[in-house]
Design an enzyme around this catalytic site. Structure first.
Site, PDB file in Angstrom:
ATOM      1  N   CYS A  62       1.622 -15.736  -7.555  1.00  0.00           N
ATOM      2  CA  CYS A  62       1.189 -14.351  -7.757  1.00  0.00           C
ATOM      3  C   CYS A  62       0.915 -13.666  -6.431  1.00  0.00           C
ATOM      4  O   CYS A  62       1.154 -12.484  -6.279  1.00  0.00           O
ATOM      5  CB  CYS A  62      -0.047 -14.327  -8.645  1.00  0.00           C
ATOM      6  SG  CYS A  62      -1.370 -15.386  -8.051  1.00  0.00           S
TER       7      CYS A  62
ATOM      8  N   GLU B  27      -5.827 -11.282 -14.489  1.00  0.00           N
ATOM      9  CA  GLU B  27      -5.273 -11.786 -13.216  1.00  0.00           C
ATOM     10  C   GLU B  27      -3.774 -11.563 -13.283  1.00  0.00           C
ATOM     11  O   GLU B  27      -3.057 -12.319 -13.958  1.00  0.00           O
ATOM     12  CB  GLU B  27      -5.578 -13.287 -13.066  1.00  0.00           C
ATOM     13  CG  GLU B  27      -7.053 -13.618 -12.954  1.00  0.00           C
ATOM     14  CD  GLU B  27      -7.631 -13.252 -11.600  1.00  0.00           C
ATOM     15  OE1 GLU B  27      -6.877 -13.061 -10.630  1.00  0.00           O
ATOM     16  OE2 GLU B  27      -8.865 -13.136 -11.515  1.00  0.00           O
TER      17      GLU B  27
ATOM     18  N   GLU C  12       2.750  -6.287 -17.168  1.00  0.00           N
ATOM     19  CA  GLU C  12       3.237  -5.857 -18.489  1.00  0.00           C
ATOM     20  C   GLU C  12       2.519  -6.633 -19.609  1.00  0.00           C
ATOM     21  O   GLU C  12       2.041  -6.044 -20.583  1.00  0.00           O
ATOM     22  CB  GLU C  12       4.739  -6.151 -18.532  1.00  0.00           C
ATOM     23  CG  GLU C  12       5.468  -5.507 -19.650  1.00  0.00           C
ATOM     24  CD  GLU C  12       6.923  -6.005 -19.695  1.00  0.00           C
ATOM     25  OE1 GLU C  12       7.301  -6.892 -18.900  1.00  0.00           O
ATOM     26  OE2 GLU C  12       7.649  -5.518 -20.566  1.00  0.00           O
TER      27      GLU C  12
ATOM     28  N   GLU D 188       7.590  -6.368  -8.450  1.00  0.00           N
ATOM     29  CA  GLU D 188       7.385  -7.808  -8.249  1.00  0.00           C
ATOM     30  C   GLU D 188       8.654  -8.558  -8.664  1.00  0.00           C
ATOM     31  O   GLU D 188       9.142  -8.372  -9.781  1.00  0.00           O
ATOM     32  CB  GLU D 188       6.206  -8.297  -9.101  1.00  0.00           C
ATOM     33  CG  GLU D 188       5.921  -9.776  -8.873  1.00  0.00           C
ATOM     34  CD  GLU D 188       4.797 -10.324  -9.751  1.00  0.00           C
ATOM     35  OE1 GLU D 188       4.767 -10.033 -10.948  1.00  0.00           O
ATOM     36  OE2 GLU D 188       3.947 -11.051  -9.204  1.00  0.00           O
TER      37      GLU D 188
ATOM     38  N   LYS E 170      -4.054 -20.887 -24.318  1.00  0.00           N
ATOM     39  CA  LYS E 170      -2.697 -20.575 -24.785  1.00  0.00           C
ATOM     40  C   LYS E 170      -1.817 -20.506 -23.534  1.00  0.00           C
ATOM     41  O   LYS E 170      -1.757 -19.502 -22.837  1.00  0.00           O
ATOM     42  CB  LYS E 170      -2.739 -19.265 -25.564  1.00  0.00           C
ATOM     43  CG  LYS E 170      -1.529 -18.392 -25.704  1.00  0.00           C
ATOM     44  CD  LYS E 170      -0.242 -19.014 -26.106  1.00  0.00           C
ATOM     45  CE  LYS E 170       0.861 -17.964 -25.956  1.00  0.00           C
ATOM     46  NZ  LYS E 170       1.819 -18.339 -24.905  1.00  0.00           N
ATOM     47  N   PRO E 171      -1.136 -21.646 -23.222  1.00  0.00           N
ATOM     48  CA  PRO E 171      -0.259 -21.641 -22.051  1.00  0.00           C
ATOM     49  C   PRO E 171       1.044 -20.895 -22.342  1.00  0.00           C
ATOM     50  O   PRO E 171       1.331 -20.562 -23.489  1.00  0.00           O
ATOM     51  CB  PRO E 171       0.002 -23.133 -21.819  1.00  0.00           C
ATOM     52  CG  PRO E 171      -0.199 -23.779 -23.152  1.00  0.00           C
ATOM     53  CD  PRO E 171      -1.183 -22.934 -23.911  1.00  0.00           C
ATOM     54  N   SER E 172       1.825 -20.679 -21.299  1.00  0.00           N
ATOM     55  CA  SER E 172       3.110 -19.989 -21.462  1.00  0.00           C
ATOM     56  C   SER E 172       4.076 -20.835 -22.282  1.00  0.00           C
ATOM     57  O   SER E 172       4.132 -22.058 -22.131  1.00  0.00           O
ATOM     58  CB  SER E 172       3.721 -19.713 -20.088  1.00  0.00           C
ATOM     59  OG  SER E 172       5.085 -19.386 -20.229  1.00  0.00           O
TER      60      SER E 172
ATOM     61  N   ALA F 205      -0.067 -18.276 -17.370  1.00  0.00           N
ATOM     62  CA  ALA F 205       1.328 -18.092 -16.951  1.00  0.00           C
ATOM     63  C   ALA F 205       1.978 -19.443 -16.670  1.00  0.00           C
ATOM     64  O   ALA F 205       1.298 -20.470 -16.603  1.00  0.00           O
ATOM     65  CB  ALA F 205       1.367 -17.210 -15.701  1.00  0.00           C
TER      66      ALA F 205
HETATM   67  P1  NAD Z   1       3.701 -12.991 -18.942  1.00  0.00           P
HETATM   68  O1  NAD Z   1       2.845 -11.785 -18.870  1.00  0.00           O
HETATM   69  O2  NAD Z   1       5.069 -12.858 -19.458  1.00  0.00           O
HETATM   70  O3  NAD Z   1       3.009 -14.118 -19.861  1.00  0.00           O
HETATM   71  C1  NAD Z   1       1.728 -14.668 -19.558  1.00  0.00           C
HETATM   72  C2  NAD Z   1       1.132 -15.255 -20.822  1.00  0.00           C
HETATM   73  O4  NAD Z   1       0.863 -14.201 -21.741  1.00  0.00           O
HETATM   74  C3  NAD Z   1       2.053 -16.215 -21.568  1.00  0.00           C
HETATM   75  O5  NAD Z   1       1.279 -17.271 -22.078  1.00  0.00           O
HETATM   76  C4  NAD Z   1       2.613 -15.368 -22.681  1.00  0.00           C
HETATM   77  O6  NAD Z   1       3.031 -16.103 -23.802  1.00  0.00           O
HETATM   78  C5  NAD Z   1       1.426 -14.500 -23.004  1.00  0.00           C
HETATM   79  N1  NAD Z   1       1.731 -13.220 -23.638  1.00  0.00           N
HETATM   80  C6  NAD Z   1       2.784 -12.409 -23.412  1.00  0.00           C
HETATM   81  N2  NAD Z   1       2.699 -11.313 -24.195  1.00  0.00           N
HETATM   82  C7  NAD Z   1       1.559 -11.428 -24.912  1.00  0.00           C
HETATM   83  C8  NAD Z   1       0.920 -10.610 -25.885  1.00  0.00           C
HETATM   84  N3  NAD Z   1       1.441  -9.451 -26.290  1.00  0.00           N
HETATM   85  N4  NAD Z   1      -0.265 -11.034 -26.401  1.00  0.00           N
HETATM   86  C9  NAD Z   1      -0.818 -12.187 -25.986  1.00  0.00           C
HETATM   87  N5  NAD Z   1      -0.234 -13.017 -25.098  1.00  0.00           N
HETATM   88  C10 NAD Z   1       0.934 -12.636 -24.557  1.00  0.00           C
HETATM   89  O7  NAD Z   1       3.687 -13.623 -17.467  1.00  0.00           O
HETATM   90  P2  NAD Z   1       4.517 -14.887 -16.970  1.00  0.00           P
HETATM   91  O8  NAD Z   1       5.948 -14.502 -16.800  1.00  0.00           O
HETATM   92  O9  NAD Z   1       4.176 -16.063 -17.780  1.00  0.00           O
HETATM   93  O10 NAD Z   1       3.861 -15.152 -15.539  1.00  0.00           O
HETATM   94  C11 NAD Z   1       4.293 -14.546 -14.371  1.00  0.00           C
HETATM   95  C12 NAD Z   1       3.334 -13.450 -13.965  1.00  0.00           C
HETATM   96  O11 NAD Z   1       2.016 -13.980 -13.841  1.00  0.00           O
HETATM   97  C13 NAD Z   1       3.660 -12.849 -12.613  1.00  0.00           C
HETATM   98  O12 NAD Z   1       3.538 -11.446 -12.706  1.00  0.00           O
HETATM   99  C14 NAD Z   1       2.577 -13.413 -11.702  1.00  0.00           C
HETATM  100  O13 NAD Z   1       2.309 -12.613 -10.572  1.00  0.00           O
HETATM  101  C15 NAD Z   1       1.427 -13.506 -12.627  1.00  0.00           C
HETATM  102  N6  NAD Z   1       0.413 -14.464 -12.154  1.00  0.00           N
HETATM  103  C16 NAD Z   1      -0.788 -13.973 -11.738  1.00  0.00           C
HETATM  104  C17 NAD Z   1      -1.755 -14.839 -11.224  1.00  0.00           C
HETATM  105  C18 NAD Z   1      -3.092 -14.324 -10.730  1.00  0.00           C
HETATM  106  O14 NAD Z   1      -4.012 -15.119 -10.585  1.00  0.00           O
HETATM  107  N7  NAD Z   1      -3.228 -13.038 -10.453  1.00  0.00           N
HETATM  108  C19 NAD Z   1      -1.493 -16.208 -11.179  1.00  0.00           C
HETATM  109  C20 NAD Z   1      -0.257 -16.676 -11.628  1.00  0.00           C
HETATM  110  C21 NAD Z   1       0.686 -15.789 -12.120  1.00  0.00           C
END
Ligand code: NAD
Length: 491
Positions: free
Chosen positions: A283, A249, A230, A384, A174-176, A149
């Site tokens: 998170c 996570e 999601e 959230e 694969k970072p965001s 994320a």
């Molecule tokens: P996100 O789910 O939109 O994206 C996370 C990652 O998944 C990104 O790299 C994105 O490109 C990738 N991704 C999205 N759809 C995908 C798919 N269909 N297939 C493969 N990869 C895909 O989340 P975000 O907006 O980047 O991050 C915020 C969320 O992360 C919040 O809900 C936060 O609570 C959570 N988070 C959780 C923790 C933890 O340790 N529990 C830590 C940090 C953030």
């Protein structure tokens, strides 16, 4: 603008197309990151697979891997300022929230798993068979897809890299798409640790275009995902096609329960500190305050005073109380949550909208916001926000506090503020959350596992449990004394 390349098999490579990465303080793009698709993902995964099956990495002993991990920790610490500066630029997180982790807990993470690498042993199960020697060994999976994320890219990447590598796997990160630069630079500086090519690879791009082919790649043997519920659901469903196991996570809506026996200032500081300094973009942010009815009004009055003292600042400014929201789509989403809470009848007593930019610029600041008169059916009590928005609810007794705390899809973390530690421990046993804090919030270290209950995910990071996510068990049966009898003896 700074242009980045992706990393596969030790080579830095270009893509035809790029994505812009924004500086949240300026509200403008500052870098170009590769827009990887299935072809680039395939190249990176094959390189990781080759490194796992053939190259020098596959011949290293566990002690040798530990030595390399220790070196990675040193390299991380030596490059901490550079990495923190890039991450601050890319996601607006305060440098002061990043730098101590890089030289402290995250470096420790490499040391912790370096030490563990050659201490995880197999077993000799008591089978009761006189001629059988049966033993088990922990075996790495192979290629790990580590998807992260944008809120803490370095922290999340290192929490996955250190145990995955200690266990002998290779990794494709694969970072965001909203904050890839610090992960790319991490991979670049870690080259100084003399890691063999292909052990760490980084692909960047959109979730659907880059993340999904990574999850679906048949040579990926495990997915370690950090992101939204999601996103986690989409990834788990894609992984199911190959029956690829996942660690998840995910997000949270973590409660902080405040009892009437606690010193008021301690409770207010604790609750506000549990959400606002990182602008709620954690998170485990404690985004629901459940406050005993007898102190509710006094608590809210003091909270509003304290929150009113928070000043926005440049994320590089050590005096900034809070920094911008990491990206424009998320800024818009937070403002949408605030508008919905008002429309649902919650009363905003602090903040409630965009904060003035400290330099009059275009960056994306949101005021620390507090809602009262919140009921459990409102979205602001359930969804959230991942922003600086605190929903305050009342309770009358312990049972009601527990019921409210647990009435959530999520179960990532919880805080309990009470002078009565017996009550704190009693409640900790009843709260559905992977981490429970009593009279503190936010702390974490490599030795202690973190992870979610319910829709906050499954599997753990940190600790021995975090290592076990990256190994599978092989059971070997050796017959040391008998020979097979004819399977179809004559009658
Ligand atoms: P996100 O789910 O939109 O994206 C996370 C990652 O998944 C990104 O790299 C994105 O490109 C990738 N991704 C999205 N759809 C995908 C798919 N269909 N297939 C493969 N990869 C895909 O989340 P975000 O907006 O980047 O991050 C915020 C969320 O992360 C919040 O809900 C936060 O609570 C959570 N988070 C959780 C923790 C933890 O340790 N529990 C830590 C940090 C953030």
């Amino acid at each position: 603008m700074q242009a980045y390349q992706y990393l596969a098999g030790g080579e830095w490579l270009d893509t035809d197309e790029h994505l812009e990465s924004d500086d949240p303080y300026l509200g403008a793009p500052w870098a170009l990151i590769p827009r990887c698709g299935a072809a680039e993902v395939d190249r990176a995964v094959r390189a990781a697979h080759l490194a796992f099956t053939e190259g020098p990495w596959s011949r290293l002993t566990a002690t040798g891997r530990g030595r390399l991990l220790r070196r990675m920790g040193e390299v991380l610490a030596a490059n901490a300022e550079r990495l923190a500066a890039v991450e601050t630029r890319d996601n607006g997180k305060r440098t002061g929230d990043i730098l101590p982790g890089l030289t402290g807990g995250l470096r420790d993470s490499f040391d912790y798993y370096a030490g563990l690498a050659d201490k995880v042993e197999g077993t000799v199960p008591p089978t009761g068979r006189p001629t059988i020697l049966n033993y088990t060994t922990p075996v790495p999976y192979g290629v790990i897809a580590a998807i992260t994320a944008w809120n803490s890219p370095l922290l999340i990447a290192i929490q996955k890299l250190a145990p995955a590598l200690a266990a002998g796997n290779t990794v494709v990160l694969k970072p965001s798409e909203h904050a890839s630069a610090s992960t790319l630079e991490l991979a670049e500086v870690l080259a100084d640790a003399d890691l063999p090519a292909g052990v760490i690879n980084v692909v960047t791009g959109l979730g659907a275009e880059c993340g999904q082919p990574l999850v679906e790649h048949p040579l990926v043997r495990k997915v370690s995902f950090t992101g939204s519920a999601e996103g986690g659901r989409a990834v788990a469903m894609a992984a199911a096609a190959n029956l690829t196991p996942c660690t998840m996570e995910l997000g949270g809506k973590s409660p902080q329960i405040v009892f009437d026996d606690i010193d008021l200032d301690a409770a207010v500081f604790g609750v506000a500190g549990g959400i606002f300094p990182p602008s709620g973009q954690s998170c485990i942010a404690g985004s629901r305050a459940l406050v005993h009815e007898s102190i509710h009004d006094a608590f809210v009055e003091r909270l509003v005073e304290v929150v009113g003292e928070a000043r926005p600042g440049a994320p590089t400014d050590p005096g900034a109380h809070y920094a911008p929201i990491a990206n424009r789509p998320h800024y818009d989403r937070i403002l949408g949550h605030i508008a919905a809470a008002v429309a649902d009848g919650a009363r905003c007593v602090a903040g409630g909208g965009p904060a003035a930019h400290p330099d009059g610029g275009d960056g994306w600041f949101v005021e620390p916001t507090v809602f009262i008169d919140v009921t459990q059916d409102m979205a602001i009590a359930r969804e959230e926000v991942f922003g600086p928005v605190l929903a305050v609810l009342r309770f009358t007794d312990e049972d009601e506090a527990v019921a409210l705390a647990n009435d959530s899809l999520y179960g990532l973390a919880a805080g309990i503020w009470s002078a009565d530690l017996a009550r704190g421990i009693r409640l900790a046993e009843r709260i559905e959350a992977g981490t429970v804090y009593v009279n503190n919030y936010f702390d974490a270290c490599p030795q202690s596992p973190v992870g979610g209950f319910k829709a906050s995910g499954y599997g753990r990071e940190n600790g021995i449990a975090g290592f076990e996510e990256f190994v599978q068990t092989r059971s070997v049966w050796v017959d040391v004394g008998s020979r097979p009898e004819h399977p179809f003896p004559p009658a």
